[in-house]
Design an enzyme around this catalytic site. Sequence first.
Site, mmCIF file in Angstrom:
data_model
loop_
_atom_site.group_PDB
_atom_site.id
_atom_site.type_symbol
_atom_site.label_atom_id
_atom_site.label_comp_id
_atom_site.label_asym_id
_atom_site.label_seq_id
_atom_site.Cartn_x
_atom_site.Cartn_y
_atom_site.Cartn_z
ATOM 1 C CG ASP A 195 -9.850 -0.816 -22.376
ATOM 2 O OD1 ASP A 195 -10.891 -1.240 -22.882
ATOM 3 O OD2 ASP A 195 -8.887 -1.536 -22.052
ATOM 4 N N PRO A 200 0.815 -1.226 0.000
ATOM 5 C CG PRO A 200 -0.374 -1.300 2.021
ATOM 6 C CD PRO A 200 0.557 -2.091 1.157
ATOM 7 C CD GLU A 217 1.274 -6.141 10.713
ATOM 8 O OE1 GLU A 217 1.024 -4.944 10.568
ATOM 9 O OE2 GLU A 217 0.401 -7.036 10.685
ATOM 10 N NE ARG A 258 -7.600 -4.356 -20.310
ATOM 11 C CZ ARG A 258 -8.669 -4.829 -20.963
ATOM 12 N NH1 ARG A 258 -9.041 -6.068 -20.833
ATOM 13 N NH2 ARG A 258 -9.360 -4.033 -21.747
#
Length: 245
Positions: free
Chosen positions: A168, A88, A115, A153
């Site tokens: 897209d 993150p 963690e 893709r």
Amino acid sequence: MRFDILTLFPDMFGGPFDESIIRRGQDKGLIQIALHQIRDYTVDRHRTVDDAPYGGGAGMLMKPEPLSAAIESVKKLNTDATVLLTTPQGRPLTQKLAQELSLKPGLIIICGRYEGIDERIHQHYVDQEISIGDYVLSGGELAAMVLVDSVTRLVPGVLGSDESAQTDSFGDGLLEYPQYTRPPEFNGLPVPAPLLSGNHAEIIRWRREQSLKRTAERRPDLLTQAVLSDKDRLFLKSLGVSNVS
Ligand code: ADE
């Protein structure tokens, strides 16, 4: 494009990698995916992959030695690969980043767990840390799947010509226009007239304006980066939008 994925949970990847576009990319020989169990690179009897953090605190960290051995081994299979870590704390994954990564000769993706991982692994091996959004997953595996999908893709030949990645959402920095198929009226709602007009130029203009309108309503932040023409700016001005690129 070769992907090598280092994980403590290789079985998680079964479904997503065995279906649809990622399956097709592998079947066509355009991408290769190899999964590696980090635990296989431990040398102790208990196959230990985690340990407590120096300085105390909650949770366990991934130990550096098994990860280092796994990365060194996989680098021999995927020479010139860029090493990524899903976390993150990483750079947000966007279509632009997926496009950049699709041009690399190969990718090694380390899936974080617990963690976090010992900082020296970041320093020694990781080229880029990547986040798929501002929320915390239980581990980097799902993020790695998202990353592989978004990059696959864009690898030339993976999508058929009727599935072009160019139209897209985000392909041109804007959200996609609304789409309709038959019947011409459904639940009292008609298909917009320009789409039925048969006038190609009118259809293209209508779609562009719908993309602009939708982006202005839902993701105005994207308009500051999008590539816009004078005509686009005039249209946005008519909607009352002026803070654009
Ligand atoms: N691991 C845990 N949460 C994550 C996130 N949001 N993106 C990438 N990897 C993660």
